[in-house]
Design an enzyme around this catalytic site. Sequence first.
Site, PDB file in Angstrom:
ATOM      1  N   TYR A  88     -12.652  -2.494  -2.493  1.00 43.86           N
ATOM      2  CA  TYR A  88     -13.087  -2.383  -1.100  1.00 43.86           C
ATOM      3  C   TYR A  88     -14.609  -2.269  -0.987  1.00 43.86           C
ATOM      4  CZ  TYR A  88      -8.223  -2.072   0.407  1.00 43.86           C
ATOM      5  OH  TYR A  88      -6.909  -2.367   0.675  1.00 43.86           O
ATOM      6  N   ARG A 142       2.728  -6.394   9.233  1.00 43.35           N
ATOM      7  CA  ARG A 142       1.941  -5.308   9.835  1.00 43.35           C
ATOM      8  C   ARG A 142       2.413  -5.015  11.262  1.00 43.35           C
ATOM      9  NH1 ARG A 142      -3.970  -7.203   7.415  1.00 43.35           N
ATOM     10  NH2 ARG A 142      -3.958  -5.852   5.584  1.00 43.35           N
ATOM     11  N   ASN A 144      -1.977  -0.025   7.304  1.00 44.64           N
ATOM     12  CA  ASN A 144      -1.400  -1.328   7.644  1.00 44.64           C
ATOM     13  C   ASN A 144      -0.516  -1.909   6.542  1.00 44.64           C
ATOM     14  OD1 ASN A 144      -3.416  -1.975   5.889  1.00 44.64           O
ATOM     15  ND2 ASN A 144      -4.664  -3.123   7.340  1.00 44.64           N
ATOM     16  N   PHE A 203     -15.354   4.475   8.052  1.00 45.01           N
ATOM     17  CA  PHE A 203     -13.937   4.735   7.782  1.00 45.01           C
ATOM     18  C   PHE A 203     -13.584   4.731   6.285  1.00 45.01           C
ATOM     19  CE2 PHE A 203     -14.154   0.080   8.507  1.00 45.01           C
ATOM     20  CZ  PHE A 203     -13.561  -0.389   7.340  1.00 45.01           C
ATOM     21  N   ARG A 212      -1.285 -14.285   4.330  1.00 45.94           N
ATOM     22  CA  ARG A 212      -2.062 -13.606   5.384  1.00 45.94           C
ATOM     23  C   ARG A 212      -1.364 -13.739   6.744  1.00 45.94           C
ATOM     24  NH1 ARG A 212      -6.715 -10.382   4.217  1.00 45.94           N
ATOM     25  NH2 ARG A 212      -7.692 -11.127   6.126  1.00 45.94           N
ATOM     26  N   ASN A 235      -4.975   5.298  13.936  1.00 46.02           N
ATOM     27  CA  ASN A 235      -4.589   4.889  12.578  1.00 46.02           C
ATOM     28  C   ASN A 235      -4.226   3.419  12.412  1.00 46.02           C
ATOM     29  OD1 ASN A 235      -4.825   7.499  11.433  1.00 46.02           O
ATOM     30  ND2 ASN A 235      -2.966   8.070  12.530  1.00 46.02           N
ATOM     31  N   GLU A 243      -9.132 -10.771  -7.688  1.00 46.94           N
ATOM     32  CA  GLU A 243      -8.223  -9.631  -7.518  1.00 46.94           C
ATOM     33  C   GLU A 243      -7.078  -9.655  -8.529  1.00 46.94           C
ATOM     34  OE1 GLU A 243      -7.340  -9.595  -3.281  1.00 46.94           O
ATOM     35  OE2 GLU A 243      -9.433  -9.136  -2.807  1.00 46.94           O
ATOM     36  N   LYS A 264       0.844  -1.201   0.000  1.00 41.92           N
ATOM     37  CA  LYS A 264       0.000   0.000   0.000  1.00 41.92           C
ATOM     38  C   LYS A 264       0.886   1.262   0.000  1.00 41.92           C
ATOM     39  CE  LYS A 264      -3.925  -2.253   2.330  1.00 41.92           C
ATOM     40  NZ  LYS A 264      -4.884  -2.132   3.452  1.00 41.92           N
ATOM     41  N   THR A 312      -5.471  -7.233  10.470  1.00 45.45           N
ATOM     42  CA  THR A 312      -5.759  -5.891   9.953  1.00 45.45           C
ATOM     43  C   THR A 312      -5.256  -4.791  10.893  1.00 45.45           C
ATOM     44  OG1 THR A 312      -7.790  -6.871   9.083  1.00 45.45           O
ATOM     45  CG2 THR A 312      -7.629  -4.462   9.019  1.00 45.45           C
TER      46      THR A 312
END
Length: 152
Positions: free
Chosen positions: A50, A103, A118, A58, A86, A113, A132, A10, A92
């Site tokens: 998403y 993470r 993350n 959020f 994962r 935050n 995806e 990200k 998360t």
Amino acid sequence: MKERTYVMLKPDGVRKHLLLEVIKRFEQNNLMITNLKEMKLTEELIHEHYAHVSDKPFFPKLEEYMLSGPVIAMIIEGEDAVNRVRKLMGPTNCKEALPGTIRGDYGNKDDENCRTYNVIHGSDSVENAEIEVNRFFPELKEENKSLKKTIR
Ligand code: IDP
Ligand code: MG
């Protein structure tokens, strides 16, 4: 079972220069990065990806976050790749992610935050991984059909 999954560093992960670190963790765990590219997400792509949280309070913050810079999109293959990626990522919420997970080591730990910033995305099921991969690598569409049969 050999699988493939969609992973995305990200915008905060890119800003923190985490690309080599996450690739190292995947490769050391016998997961293979077969495709990788930098891209800038569009609002349309973010809403699609998403959709399962687009009605949450959020969501505007998540959208701003995902538009804040380029991401690195990856396809990763290996034994039980979806679940193993994962596990390497951690949960998360970065405050709940243990040290040693991506993470847990690099995500934002502020109360405000820790659930948003993350660092990394990984598909949550084999079915979603295929959706995806096709969403973020549409240029592989033809190849994708045969790749499923010739997984490394
Ligand atoms: P995941 O990325 O661990 O699969 P999802 O529930 O699919 O988590 O949520 C998608 C993304 O939305 C998360 O990675 C995170 O960036 C953001 N997010 C999820 N839950 C919250 C929340 O409660 N507050 C703020 N942001 C959230
Ligand atoms: Mg998810």
